[in-house]
Motif scaffolding. Structure first.
Motif, PDB file in Angstrom:
ATOM      1  N   GLU A  53       0.832  -1.195   0.000  1.00 41.29           N
ATOM      2  CA  GLU A  53       0.000   0.000   0.000  1.00 41.29           C
ATOM      3  C   GLU A  53       0.875   1.256   0.000  1.00 41.29           C
ATOM      4  O   GLU A  53       2.085   1.183   0.219  1.00 41.29           O
ATOM      5  N   PRO A  54       0.276   2.427  -0.270  1.00 40.75           N
ATOM      6  CA  PRO A  54       1.047   3.682  -0.300  1.00 40.75           C
ATOM      7  C   PRO A  54       1.767   3.945   1.013  1.00 40.75           C
ATOM      8  O   PRO A  54       1.423   3.423   2.071  1.00 40.75           O
ATOM      9  N   VAL A  55       2.756   4.819   0.930  1.00 44.86           N
ATOM     10  CA  VAL A  55       3.576   5.159   2.088  1.00 44.86           C
ATOM     11  C   VAL A  55       2.747   5.887   3.149  1.00 44.86           C
ATOM     12  O   VAL A  55       1.891   6.713   2.832  1.00 44.86           O
ATOM     13  N   GLU A  56       3.022   5.538   4.394  1.00 43.78           N
ATOM     14  CA  GLU A  56       2.449   6.271   5.516  1.00 43.78           C
ATOM     15  C   GLU A  56       3.529   6.475   6.561  1.00 43.78           C
ATOM     16  O   GLU A  56       4.533   5.752   6.580  1.00 43.78           O
ATOM     17  N   SER A  57       3.340   7.457   7.406  1.00 45.60           N
ATOM     18  CA  SER A  57       4.316   7.740   8.460  1.00 45.60           C
ATOM     19  C   SER A  57       3.728   7.363   9.810  1.00 45.60           C
ATOM     20  O   SER A  57       2.571   7.673  10.091  1.00 45.60           O
ATOM     21  N   ILE A  58       4.534   6.709  10.616  1.00 42.43           N
ATOM     22  CA  ILE A  58       4.096   6.352  11.960  1.00 42.43           C
ATOM     23  C   ILE A  58       5.179   6.746  12.956  1.00 42.43           C
ATOM     24  O   ILE A  58       6.351   6.875  12.611  1.00 42.43           O
ATOM     25  N   LEU A  59       4.775   6.953  14.178  1.00 36.42           N
ATOM     26  CA  LEU A  59       5.718   7.204  15.262  1.00 36.42           C
ATOM     27  C   LEU A  59       5.938   5.903  16.019  1.00 36.42           C
ATOM     28  O   LEU A  59       4.987   5.215  16.372  1.00 36.42           O
ATOM     29  N   VAL A  60       7.190   5.564  16.231  1.00 39.50           N
ATOM     30  CA  VAL A  60       7.509   4.338  16.959  1.00 39.50           C
ATOM     31  C   VAL A  60       8.376   4.677  18.161  1.00 39.50           C
ATOM     32  O   VAL A  60       9.155   5.636  18.140  1.00 39.50           O
ATOM     33  N   LYS A  61       8.220   3.903  19.206  1.00 42.20           N
ATOM     34  CA  LYS A  61       8.985   4.101  20.433  1.00 42.20           C
ATOM     35  C   LYS A  61      10.479   3.963  20.154  1.00 42.20           C
ATOM     36  O   LYS A  61      10.915   3.068  19.435  1.00 42.20           O
ATOM     37  N   GLY A  62      11.258   4.861  20.707  1.00 42.48           N
ATOM     38  CA  GLY A  62      12.700   4.802  20.536  1.00 42.48           C
ATOM     39  C   GLY A  62      13.207   5.560  19.329  1.00 42.48           C
ATOM     40  O   GLY A  62      14.405   5.511  19.029  1.00 42.48           O
ATOM     41  N   ARG A  63      12.318   6.253  18.632  1.00 45.15           N
ATOM     42  CA  ARG A  63      12.719   7.013  17.440  1.00 45.15           C
ATOM     43  C   ARG A  63      12.034   8.369  17.483  1.00 45.15           C
ATOM     44  O   ARG A  63      10.815   8.458  17.631  1.00 45.15           O
ATOM     45  N   ASN A  64      12.822   9.436  17.330  1.00 48.01           N
ATOM     46  CA  ASN A  64      12.265  10.785  17.412  1.00 48.01           C
ATOM     47  C   ASN A  64      11.492  11.176  16.160  1.00 48.01           C
ATOM     48  O   ASN A  64      10.439  11.815  16.250  1.00 48.01           O
ATOM     49  N   ASP A  65      12.011  10.805  14.997  1.00 47.93           N
ATOM     50  CA  ASP A  65      11.369  11.186  13.737  1.00 47.93           C
ATOM     51  C   ASP A  65      10.371  10.121  13.299  1.00 47.93           C
ATOM     52  O   ASP A  65      10.539   8.922  13.593  1.00 47.93           O
ATOM     53  N   PRO A  66       9.329  10.506  12.556  1.00 47.78           N
ATOM     54  CA  PRO A  66       8.382   9.522  12.016  1.00 47.78           C
ATOM     55  C   PRO A  66       9.094   8.544  11.087  1.00 47.78           C
ATOM     56  O   PRO A  66      10.072   8.896  10.433  1.00 47.78           O
ATOM     57  N   LEU A  67       8.592   7.344  11.050  1.00 42.92           N
ATOM     58  CA  LEU A  67       9.160   6.301  10.184  1.00 42.92           C
ATOM     59  C   LEU A  67       8.226   6.048   9.017  1.00 42.92           C
ATOM     60  O   LEU A  67       7.022   5.861   9.202  1.00 42.92           O
ATOM     61  N   SER A  68       8.764   6.072   7.795  1.00 40.63           N
ATOM     62  CA  SER A  68       7.959   5.821   6.605  1.00 40.63           C
ATOM     63  C   SER A  68       7.839   4.320   6.380  1.00 40.63           C
ATOM     64  O   SER A  68       8.850   3.622   6.267  1.00 40.63           O
ATOM     65  N   ILE A  69       6.599   3.833   6.317  1.00 40.00           N
ATOM     66  CA  ILE A  69       6.358   2.402   6.175  1.00 40.00           C
ATOM     67  C   ILE A  69       5.356   2.150   5.053  1.00 40.00           C
ATOM     68  O   ILE A  69       4.698   3.063   4.561  1.00 40.00           O
ATOM     69  N   ARG A  70       5.242   0.881   4.686  1.00 38.08           N
ATOM     70  CA  ARG A  70       4.184   0.448   3.759  1.00 38.08           C
ATOM     71  C   ARG A  70       3.634  -0.889   4.254  1.00 38.08           C
ATOM     72  O   ARG A  70       4.344  -1.660   4.902  1.00 38.08           O
ATOM     73  N   ARG A  71       2.368  -1.129   3.967  1.00 36.90           N
ATOM     74  CA  ARG A  71       1.673  -2.319   4.457  1.00 36.90           C
ATOM     75  C   ARG A  71       1.259  -3.231   3.317  1.00 36.90           C
ATOM     76  O   ARG A  71       0.934  -2.769   2.223  1.00 36.90           O
ATOM     77  N   TRP A  72       1.253  -4.534   3.635  1.00 35.39           N
ATOM     78  CA  TRP A  72       0.760  -5.538   2.680  1.00 35.39           C
ATOM     79  C   TRP A  72      -0.247  -6.424   3.412  1.00 35.39           C
ATOM     80  O   TRP A  72       0.038  -6.911   4.504  1.00 35.39           O
TER      81      TRP A  72
END
Length: 215
Positions: free
Chosen positions: A194-213
């Motif tokens: 699926e298209p890129v989305e940004s999520i916040l994850v513990k231990g990381r200050n900046d959002p992480l760009s992910i994709r889902r299947w």
């Protein structure tokens, strides 16, 4: 002649026993751990290394609820079935199971095309669980990066494993995956995601760009 025959039979018996013991040990630890032991120094020291690899982290959705609602033998049978399925698929794609933690599996895909092999294994696992007779589904996270690979713990009880931020990120992506879903960092995804989305994850200050299947 009889003495020589008996001696040879004894040697063969001991060799077979050692081979059987080795197979039993290899069923309890990762292939990477076995190879590390082979390469250990004469005093038993196992060298830690920085390794770039792709990690796959899988986890059963709502396993706690299932365990609370069923007898222990039913829970263990389910775990054995779903773990066996995953390990067989991971090995088929040249993945190495680092550890099984309760209802979770951590596997590493070293070497060439490790990311592609990890994606293929993840899809096959999710499809197999979804279409199998299992009471719960899986979520999977995949992350690529550098880890420290080595023996952790006191000399009399060491665990050969991987540690580092890459391990944490794989676990975080797994936690964000829904049932029958694979979540990867953006750079690992192909057109089926699926298209890129940004999520916040513990231990990381900046959002992480992910994709889902989804299966």
């Amino acid at each position: 002649y009889n003495l020589v025959s008996r001696a040879q039979a004894n040697i063969n018996s001991q060799s077979n026993a050692l081979l059987d013991l080795r197979k039993r040990i290899e069923s309890l630890v990762s292939s990477t751990a076995v190879n590390a032991v082979k390469d250990a120094t004469a005093d038993g020291n196992i060298q830690s290394r920085n390794v770039t690899t792709t990690l796959l982290f899988s986890d059963i959705r709502d396993f706690t609820g299932f365990a609370d609602q069923n007898a222990a033998e039913v829970v263990v049978e389910f775990l054995n079935q779903i773990m066996t399925l995953q390990v067989e698929i991971l090995k088929r794609h040249d993945g190495d199971v680092d550890k099984m933690i309760g209802d979770a599996v951590l596997a590493r895909f070293d070497g060439e095309n490790g990311d592609k092999r990890a994606l293929a294994a993840a899809r096959e696992i999710v499809d197999a669980v979804k279409h199998g007779d299992f009471p719960r589904a899986l979520g999977i996270g995949i992350f690529h990066g550098e880890v420290i690979s080595g023996a952790i713990g006191p000399e009399d009880r060491r665990d050969f494993t991987v540690i580092g931020n890459t391990v944490n990120m794989a676990a975080r992506l797994c936690a964000s995956a829904k049932a029958n879903e694979v979540v990867v960092e953006e750079s690992l995804a192909d057109d089926a995601f699926e298209p890129v989305e940004s999520i916040l994850v513990k231990g990381r200050n900046d959002p992480l760009s992910i994709r889902r299947w989804h299966s």
